[in-house]
Structures are given as structure tokens and as C-alpha cells.
Design a protein around this motif. Structure first.
Motif, PDB file in Angstrom:
ATOM      1  N   GLN A  42       0.806  -1.178  -0.100  1.00 16.14           N
ATOM      2  CA  GLN A  42      -0.096   0.130  -0.175  1.00 16.14           C
ATOM      3  C   GLN A  42       0.930   1.061   0.099  1.00 16.14           C
ATOM      4  O   GLN A  42       1.962   1.218   0.075  1.00 16.14           O
ATOM      5  CB  GLN A  42      -0.833   0.091   1.381  1.00 16.14           C
ATOM      6  CG  GLN A  42      -1.794  -1.149   1.230  1.00 16.14           C
ATOM      7  CD  GLN A  42      -2.875  -1.156   0.187  1.00 16.14           C
ATOM      8  OE1 GLN A  42      -3.469  -0.249  -0.123  1.00 16.14           O
ATOM      9  NE2 GLN A  42      -2.955  -2.316  -0.502  1.00 16.14           N
ATOM     10  N   GLY A  43       0.353   2.268  -0.263  1.00 13.83           N
ATOM     11  CA  GLY A  43       0.845   3.636  -0.242  1.00 13.83           C
ATOM     12  C   GLY A  43       1.061   4.147   1.442  1.00 13.83           C
ATOM     13  O   GLY A  43       0.727   3.619   2.181  1.00 13.83           O
ATOM     14  N   LEU A  44       1.412   5.401   1.296  1.00 17.26           N
ATOM     15  CA  LEU A  44       1.644   5.992   2.832  1.00 17.26           C
ATOM     16  C   LEU A  44       0.557   6.845   3.108  1.00 17.26           C
ATOM     17  O   LEU A  44      -0.201   7.499   2.470  1.00 17.26           O
ATOM     18  CB  LEU A  44       2.908   6.803   2.631  1.00 17.26           C
ATOM     19  CG  LEU A  44       4.305   6.363   2.526  1.00 17.26           C
ATOM     20  CD1 LEU A  44       5.205   7.493   2.302  1.00 17.26           C
ATOM     21  CD2 LEU A  44       4.713   5.817   3.811  1.00 17.26           C
TER      22      LEU A  44
ATOM     23  N   TYR B  35      10.208  10.405  -4.412  1.00 16.56           N
ATOM     24  CA  TYR B  35      11.060   9.553  -3.559  1.00 16.56           C
ATOM     25  C   TYR B  35      11.214   8.480  -4.273  1.00 16.56           C
ATOM     26  O   TYR B  35      10.359   7.731  -5.060  1.00 16.56           O
ATOM     27  CB  TYR B  35      10.376   9.545  -1.972  1.00 16.56           C
ATOM     28  CG  TYR B  35      10.307  10.812  -1.245  1.00 16.56           C
ATOM     29  CD1 TYR B  35       9.392  11.842  -1.844  1.00 16.56           C
ATOM     30  CD2 TYR B  35      11.059  10.793  -0.307  1.00 16.56           C
ATOM     31  CE1 TYR B  35       9.129  12.773  -0.833  1.00 16.56           C
ATOM     32  CE2 TYR B  35      11.219  11.915   0.437  1.00 16.56           C
ATOM     33  CZ  TYR B  35      10.265  13.066   0.144  1.00 16.56           C
ATOM     34  OH  TYR B  35       9.921  14.000   1.090  1.00 16.56           O
ATOM     35  N   GLN B  37      11.785   4.487  -2.997  1.00 13.82           N
ATOM     36  CA  GLN B  37      11.851   3.248  -1.594  1.00 13.82           C
ATOM     37  C   GLN B  37      12.299   1.993  -2.541  1.00 13.82           C
ATOM     38  O   GLN B  37      11.382   1.221  -2.799  1.00 13.82           O
ATOM     39  CB  GLN B  37      10.382   3.023  -1.004  1.00 13.82           C
ATOM     40  CG  GLN B  37      10.433   2.327   0.177  1.00 13.82           C
ATOM     41  CD  GLN B  37       9.001   2.234   0.772  1.00 13.82           C
ATOM     42  OE1 GLN B  37       7.949   2.536   0.060  1.00 13.82           O
ATOM     43  NE2 GLN B  37       8.940   1.830   2.158  1.00 13.82           N
ATOM     44  N   ILE B  90       9.965   1.132  -5.540  1.00 17.02           N
ATOM     45  CA  ILE B  90       8.617   2.074  -5.695  1.00 17.02           C
ATOM     46  C   ILE B  90       9.031   3.615  -5.472  1.00 17.02           C
ATOM     47  O   ILE B  90       9.996   3.919  -4.882  1.00 17.02           O
ATOM     48  CB  ILE B  90       7.829   1.566  -4.216  1.00 17.02           C
ATOM     49  CG1 ILE B  90       7.460   0.464  -4.190  1.00 17.02           C
ATOM     50  CG2 ILE B  90       6.373   2.574  -4.617  1.00 17.02           C
ATOM     51  CD1 ILE B  90       6.667  -0.108  -2.876  1.00 17.02           C
ATOM     52  N   SER B 107       0.205   7.189  -4.904  1.00 13.72           N
ATOM     53  CA  SER B 107      -0.076   5.769  -4.412  1.00 13.72           C
ATOM     54  C   SER B 107       1.321   4.915  -4.784  1.00 13.72           C
ATOM     55  O   SER B 107       1.307   4.004  -4.516  1.00 13.72           O
ATOM     56  CB  SER B 107      -1.194   5.114  -5.073  1.00 13.72           C
ATOM     57  OG  SER B 107      -1.166   5.297  -6.403  1.00 13.72           O
ATOM     58  N   ARG B 110       5.416   0.907  -8.552  1.00 15.95           N
ATOM     59  CA  ARG B 110       6.325  -0.325  -8.186  1.00 15.95           C
ATOM     60  C   ARG B 110       7.017  -0.729  -9.423  1.00 15.95           C
ATOM     61  O   ARG B 110       6.358  -1.248 -10.441  1.00 15.95           O
ATOM     62  CB  ARG B 110       5.596  -1.377  -7.635  1.00 15.95           C
ATOM     63  CG  ARG B 110       6.298  -2.752  -6.956  1.00 15.95           C
ATOM     64  CD  ARG B 110       5.337  -3.792  -6.330  1.00 15.95           C
ATOM     65  NE  ARG B 110       4.766  -3.171  -5.233  1.00 15.95           N
ATOM     66  CZ  ARG B 110       5.237  -3.364  -4.118  1.00 15.95           C
ATOM     67  NH1 ARG B 110       6.415  -3.766  -3.928  1.00 15.95           N
ATOM     68  NH2 ARG B 110       4.692  -2.768  -2.972  1.00 15.95           N
TER      69      ARG B 110
END
Lengths: 113, 114
Positions: A42-44, B35, B37, B90, B107, B110
Motif C-alpha cells: 500500500q501507499g503511505l 522519492y 523506496q 517503488i 499511491s 512499483r
């Protein structure tokens, strides 16, 4: 330069138990502080934020956090953990040019039934 | 707070190719942030994009690898160029609405590079 440290990489608690996730920051001025949660895939999601005023901040899902300037901390708490709280939690600080967010390394929370 | 539409949500790409990620915001915002991740890691800022000027890149990120466009106050793109498996991550965009009050994240995209 700003930085955030989350000392606990993993935490396991039993469902119904209380929770505290630690966050320490480094920033030269008054910080803007945030807690985010990220569930698997999921997202943040923003849990809560502190800008000024009351140092005890209430957030969503029953979470709260307390800003302690003397300790450079912004720990996240919840009185009773639910299995659905299992996720990755990130503390972040804003400041500096462009108000970018700097994230801590994250704490993975596991909840035992 | 602002609402961000980020796409694609996921992609699998061949090494050596490029992928462009788009972020559309439902309101005008001053700053946009990109960003990365990496698997099992925290978020690392790639660059800050301000409309009408060149993006500002963080240490370890260069424009040739991660070109960014910011043509207006509601839209930005990040391109991951000449991809390698190490780029599998991500990628998220974020906006700063009014000062730090409006931090919202897309959202995420990925990306898997094979």
C-alpha cells in the motif's frame, strides 16, 4: 541537515497490548514532525502531524504522539493494538529548503494474536 | 489536502529501457517531491521539482538518470533512464500544499527491472 532515527527496526506486540514506537530527530529549528503508516503493498497514510502548540497530538486509528523538545523525540503510542495495525511505520521531519520530508528508517510492527 | 493521481501503478521493464512516471495533482502546488523506496527500505528523496525551474537533486541522484519535468503547477513526471535491476523500487511523488500542511503522497509506482 535534518535527520530522523527510529531505533527499533522490528517490534512485536500482542493484540490488545499497548504500543510505543520511538522516533528521535535532529533539526536546528522547530521541527514539523509526522508519522506515516504503510501497509504491505500500500501507499503511505498520514497518521498524525505536529507543527506547534499542544505537544500531545491525536491522530487517526487511535494513535497519538508526544513531542518532547528536550529529548528531540516524537514517539507514537496506541493504548490497545489491533491485528490490522501490523504495518511499517515511518517517522518524518520537515524543514530546510523546499520543506522536503526526511524519513526515518521505519519500524515494522507485527501483532501476535 | 491535495489528491494525487500517480501512474503507472506498477510496471515490469527490460534493462536498458526507460520509464516515465506521471503525477497529477488536483490543485496547484508549489513544490513537488520524488522519492524512491528500495525493497525493504525507507523513503529517500530523489529530487525537488519547482515549477519553472530545474529540479534540485539530492546527493547520489543525477539528472541524466532521473530527468524530471514540471511543466505546470499540477503535473510532474519522473523518468528512470537506462534502467538496471538495481532501479527496482517503488517511486512516489509527494506534494507540499501550503507549507508543510499539505504533504500528500501518490499511491506509488512499483517498478521491476528484469
Amino acid at each position: 541537515a535534518q535527520s530522523v532515527t527510529q531505533p527499533d527496526i522490528h517490534i512485536t506486540v500482542s493484540e490488545g497490548a499497548s504500543l510505543e514506537l520511538r522516533c528521535n530527530y535532529s533539526y536546528g529549528a522547530t521541527p514539523y514532525l509526522f508519522w506515516y503508516v504503510q501497509s504491505p503493498g500500500q501507499g503511505l497514510q498520514l497518521l498524525l502531524k505536529y507543527f506547534s502548540g499542544d505537544t500531545l497530538v491525536q491522530g487517526i486509528k487511535g494513535f497519538e504522539a508526544e513531542f518532547k523538545r528536550s529529548q528531540s523525540s516524537f514517539n507514537l503510542r496506541k493504548p490497545s493494538v489491533h491485528w490490522s495495525d501490523a504495518a511499517e511505520y515511518f517517522c518524518a521531519v520537515a524543514g530546510g529548503a523546499g520543506n522536503m520530508l526526511t524519513f526515518g528508517g521505519g519500524t515494522r510492527l507485527m501483532v501476535k494474536p | 489536502s491535495a489528491v494525487i493521481s500517480q501512474k503507472p501503478s506498477r510496471d515490469i521493464c527490460q534493462r536498458g529501457t526507460s520509464l516515465t512516471i506521471q503525477c497529477q495533482v488536483d490543485s496547484q502546488v508549489t513544490m513537488m517531491f520524488w522519492y524512491r523506496q528500495q525493497p525493504g527500505q525507507s523513503l529517500t528523496l530523489i529530487a525537488t521539482a519547482n515549477q519553472g525551474s530545474e529540479a534540485t537533486y539530492e546527493s547520489g541522484f543525477v539528472i541524466d538518470k532521473f530527468p524530471i519535468s514540471r511543466p505546470n503547477l499540477t503535473f510532474s513526471t519522473l523518468t528512470v533512464s537506462n534502467m538496471s535491476p538495481e532501479d527496482s523500487s517503488i517511486y512516489l511523488c509527494s506534494v507540499d500544499g501550503v507549507g508543510p500542511y499539505g504533504y500528500t503522497f501518490g499511491s506509488g509506482t512499483r517498478l521491476t527491472v528484469v
